[in-house]
Design an enzyme around this catalytic site. Structure first.
Site, mmCIF file in Angstrom:
data_model
loop_
_atom_site.group_PDB
_atom_site.id
_atom_site.type_symbol
_atom_site.label_atom_id
_atom_site.label_comp_id
_atom_site.label_asym_id
_atom_site.label_seq_id
_atom_site.Cartn_x
_atom_site.Cartn_y
_atom_site.Cartn_z
ATOM 1 N N CYS A 93 55.003 1.389 16.510
ATOM 2 C CA CYS A 93 54.249 2.232 17.135
ATOM 3 C C CYS A 93 52.710 2.344 16.771
ATOM 4 O O CYS A 93 52.005 2.851 16.985
ATOM 5 C CB CYS A 93 54.624 3.554 16.868
ATOM 6 S SG CYS A 93 56.285 4.024 17.578
ATOM 7 N N HIS A 133 49.156 8.756 17.138
ATOM 8 C CA HIS A 133 50.374 8.328 17.841
ATOM 9 C C HIS A 133 51.199 9.427 18.292
ATOM 10 O O HIS A 133 51.526 10.376 17.427
ATOM 11 C CB HIS A 133 51.159 7.285 16.979
ATOM 12 C CG HIS A 133 52.627 7.135 17.198
ATOM 13 N ND1 HIS A 133 52.932 6.791 18.556
ATOM 14 C CD2 HIS A 133 53.676 7.313 16.717
ATOM 15 C CE1 HIS A 133 54.221 6.488 18.653
ATOM 16 N NE2 HIS A 133 54.797 6.895 17.519
ATOM 17 N N ASN A 176 57.388 10.095 23.443
ATOM 18 C CA ASN A 176 56.882 8.930 22.484
ATOM 19 C C ASN A 176 57.180 7.493 23.147
ATOM 20 O O ASN A 176 58.178 7.400 23.705
ATOM 21 C CB ASN A 176 57.867 8.876 21.011
ATOM 22 C CG ASN A 176 57.290 7.952 20.150
ATOM 23 O OD1 ASN A 176 56.703 7.009 20.764
ATOM 24 N ND2 ASN A 176 57.681 8.125 18.857
#
Length: 364
Positions: free
Chosen positions: A125, A267, A297
């Protein structure tokens, strides 16, 4: 590891295009609740997520990356057909089409960029921030004058659909930016990076099977080894601590104070982590750019998707000062700063027929 880009002799990487794209298929919390032991309220209060977009069967990460890349090139005013608008294509992803070859050359070819350098970045990520630093290095060294950086992931291909803890969190998507050589002091210049990792915690976020470690062992991997696994409570603590520390290091290297930040773009892990990091930094939560509510996500795609979404909604405006921060498996983390440039408003990344919820639930 702070990395400064203050040299007047080396060109800076300047953001000149942005876009995002998600698959049309929307999966709501109610749809997940039909197969998992959960409900909409439970998901929203723990993650802030109401829905996510999922790739169709047969749809790969490269398919999403091509869509976002083409839109970003268009936003930058470049026509890839019959021209060479960029010198390099970087794809940040955890879910490449195949272990070999890399996904980036396939994406470049489909975009008509058959002479551009093309390679993948694997930092889970944090991949997009690592990719920004890599693109900045290519431009500063003179290897490339313009770079297309795409963050793209199809987590639906590695998350067990019956895994109650993770199936509710992840969605699929791609976000992209175009970077060109420019001056360090102009709007859009990306710099003052902080990057780090701690491989002693590799087991906190992993897919055990698929690489050489498991392939070299005896026997076949079981179902759990083939799917994404995450130790959520420990990851939460590391994410908040590492992202906040990285953000502080980056601000300090630039001589910025927290009050200088107009928008914090982390993020998009889940809303609890986003708000916890903002609180740790002393940033008002309203300065936190979040679209995790609408897309979940999306791994390496999450920051560019959030940027594209916020730019489309005019939340981010020219001259605004942005702090980008990410955390991912590895463990990896990274941050950087930029002042938002004047760009044509990008197309909204996710389905306009599903209205954005400005007042997402605060699950903290």
């Amino acid at each position: 590891m702070p990395v400064h880009t203050s040299s007047t002799s080396a060109p800076a990487a300047v953001l000149c295009g942005v876009a995002g794209w998600v698959p049309p298929r929307v999966v709501t919390n109610d749809e997940l609740a039909a197969r998992l032991d959960t409900d909409d309220t439970w998901i929203r209060t723990r993650t802030g997520i109401r829905r996510r977009h999922i790739a169709e069967p047969g749809q790969a990460t490269s398919d999403l990356a091509v869509e976002a890349g083409q839109l970003a090139l268009g936003n930058a005013g470049f026509d890839p057909v019959g021209t060479d608008p960029v010198d390099a294509v970087i794809v940040a992803t955890t879910t490449p089409d195949r272990p070999c070859p890399a996904t980036a050359p396939v994406v470049a070819a489909r975009l008509g960029l058959r002479r551009a350098a093309a390679f993948d970045v694997g930092a889970v990520c944090t991949g997009f921030v690592y990719g920004l630093a890599t693109a900045a290095g290519l431009i500063a060294s003179g290897v490339a004058a313009r770079v297309l950086l795409i963050g793209a992931d199809t987590y639906s291909t590695i998350v067990d659909p019956l895994d109650r803890a993770n199936a509710i969190i992840f969605g699929d998507g791609a976000g992209a930016v175009v970077l060109r050589a420019g001056d360090n002091d102009e709007p859009g210049a990306v710099g003052h990076f902080d990057l780090g990792s701690d491989g002693t915690h590799e087991d906190l976020i992993l897919v055990a099977a698929g690489g050489s470690r498991r392939r070299s062992a005896d026997g076949q991997p079981d179902r759990a080894e083939r799917h994404f696994a995450m130790r959520g409570n420990e990851v939460y603590r590391h994410a908040v601590t590492r992202m906040a520390a990285s953000a502080r290091t980056t601000l300090s290297s630039a001589g910025w104070k927290t009050d200088d930040v107009d928008h914090f773009v982390p993020h998009q892990a889940n809303l609890r982590i986003l708000h916890a990091v903002a609180d740790d930094l002393g940033l008002p939560r309203e300065r936190c750019v979040a679209n995790v509510d609408a897309v979940g996500n999306t791994g390496a795609a999450s920051i560019p998707l959030a940027l594209a979404d916020a730019a489309a909604r005019r939340v981010i405006r020219p001259g605004d000062r942005l702090l980008l921060t990410a955390f991912g498996g590895g463990l990896t983390w990274g941050s950087c700063l930029l002042t938002w440039p004047e760009l044509p408003p990008p197309t909204r990344p996710h389905d306009l027929s599903v209205p954005y919820d400005k007042g997402v639930d605060d699950p903290s």
